[in-house]
Design an enzyme around this catalytic site. Sequence first.
Site, PDB file in Angstrom:
ATOM      1  CG  ASN A 259      -0.379  -0.188   2.509  1.00 43.23           C
ATOM      2  OD1 ASN A 259       0.744  -0.685   2.637  1.00 43.23           O
ATOM      3  ND2 ASN A 259      -1.089   0.203   3.550  1.00 43.23           N
TER       4      ASN A 259
ATOM      5  CD  GLU B  27       2.385  -0.399  10.655  1.00 45.27           C
ATOM      6  OE1 GLU B  27       1.226  -0.742  11.006  1.00 45.27           O
ATOM      7  OE2 GLU B  27       2.664  -0.044   9.511  1.00 45.27           O
TER       8      GLU B  27
ATOM      9  CB  CYS C  58      -2.244  -0.181   8.896  1.00 43.22           C
ATOM     10  SG  CYS C  58      -0.787   0.868   8.922  1.00 43.22           S
TER      11      CYS C  58
ATOM     12  CD  GLU D 154       8.568   0.625  10.879  1.00 38.96           C
ATOM     13  OE1 GLU D 154       9.287  -0.186  10.288  1.00 38.96           O
ATOM     14  OE2 GLU D 154       7.446   0.982  10.468  1.00 38.96           O
TER      15      GLU D 154
END
Length: 495
Positions: A168, A267, A301, A475
């Site tokens: 994505n 993640e 997400c 991150e």
Amino acid sequence: MNVNQHSSHPDHDPFGLSAFSRDLYIGGAWQPATGEGRIEVIDPSTEAVIATVPDASLVDAASAVEAAASAAKSWREMPPRKRSEILRRCFELMVERSETIARLISLENGKALRDARGEVAYAAEFFRWNAEEAVRISGEFGIAPAGGNRIVVDYQPIGICVLITPWNFPAAMATRKIAPALAAGCTVILKPASETPLTAYALAALYEEAGVPPGVVNVMTTSTPGPVIAAMLADPRVRKLSFTGSTGVGRTLLAEAAKNVISCSMELGGNAPFIVFDDTDIDAAIEGLMVAKMRNAGEACTAANRIYVQSGIYDAFAEKFTRRMAALKVGPGVDLDTECGPMITRKAAEKIERLVADAISRGARALCGGRTLVGRGFFYPPTVLVDVSPASDMGCEEIFGPVAPLYRFESEAEVIAAANDTEYGLAAYIYTRDIGRGMRVASKIEAGMIALNRGLVSDPAAPFGGVKQSGLGREGGQHHGIAEFMEAKYIATSF
């Protein structure tokens, strides 16, 4: 409803794809996979094959690990300033070629060009930020409480890193991992998603031009990621796994990494609530929701998945929001006027269709959209659902598409409980004029990231990550991102 396809589709090789999609990128060289298999890359706007990429085998995986190992010593010993300058050059080249990269992303991913341009800018920032942080990695020095010795803590690169990225955000998810890993002094092997590998290969060529030494960054595509990744994780020289993707795949990878006690950053999935209180400026909240829901056509997400609107403004909010959603231009990502591109695959569009059908069967109404568009490409229209039952499948599954389900709530306590009633905890959004209420609710929402009166939460300078089943580690951020790729070494000394 038919989707009008763009009249001037790019030619067969508009970006010089053949220069870097023929082969794997291992050890600073473009080399063929050991097998003859190829992976087709599909334009989701037209369903046409736009390129093929190599299908790496276990032998190729071993070659990538060997290349990363061969480059590890010289890269970790390179002065931080020199590493910093290389990362800065990566940033500069990405900015210089941002339009070409954005168009490539739109072509293979389908996202609207305006979203792709935003992604490239965001992706480049990870190189600039980590170029600045690479020279600021420091240790610790102190006296032991008992006074018998000094405590020295040194931070060292963790080692070879396997990085796995989703389709994505093919540029940003790669640079968000590669930049801090390189800043820390690690070498990496990137396995991009098979749906969108061209961006990863294009950026590999860019890193080489920026001065990244051979073997420091390796890129390989494979149609059998399970065995290939397992083989790399079984090599004792590999010490880090960083993955962005679904929670289900994340659980599998964690189990695989546990066999060799490999450090993991995960993640994973999200189910973000978007909470709108009665005292909210409705127009401002809708502007924020258009970003939180429709960025990348909802294929994120962090996308707003469950939209809770307090009963006093529910009807007015639904009416205004529906007008905005219904007005969005649906079309191929590379068309300049497109605001909502196609889904990544037919399977993705079918999942959305299933979730909407389930919600409607439980009493929901579609104020706009609600049906797959007819024609070539994997298009699903912007959709607003009201009277959605909390028991609907879309209440507990990521929609990953341009569908906005609205839920009515009465009290603060009620909406906090509803927002937390999920196994996920990545992002959440809150809109209210009462900053006290906003901070109070934010403190009670179980999520790693909260956007208060904002529709965008991501920032390279802020720690990105979730709680519960949404992941492990962070991150980005001042030190969080680099810390994921380093280990602390404690030295006890007296003098």
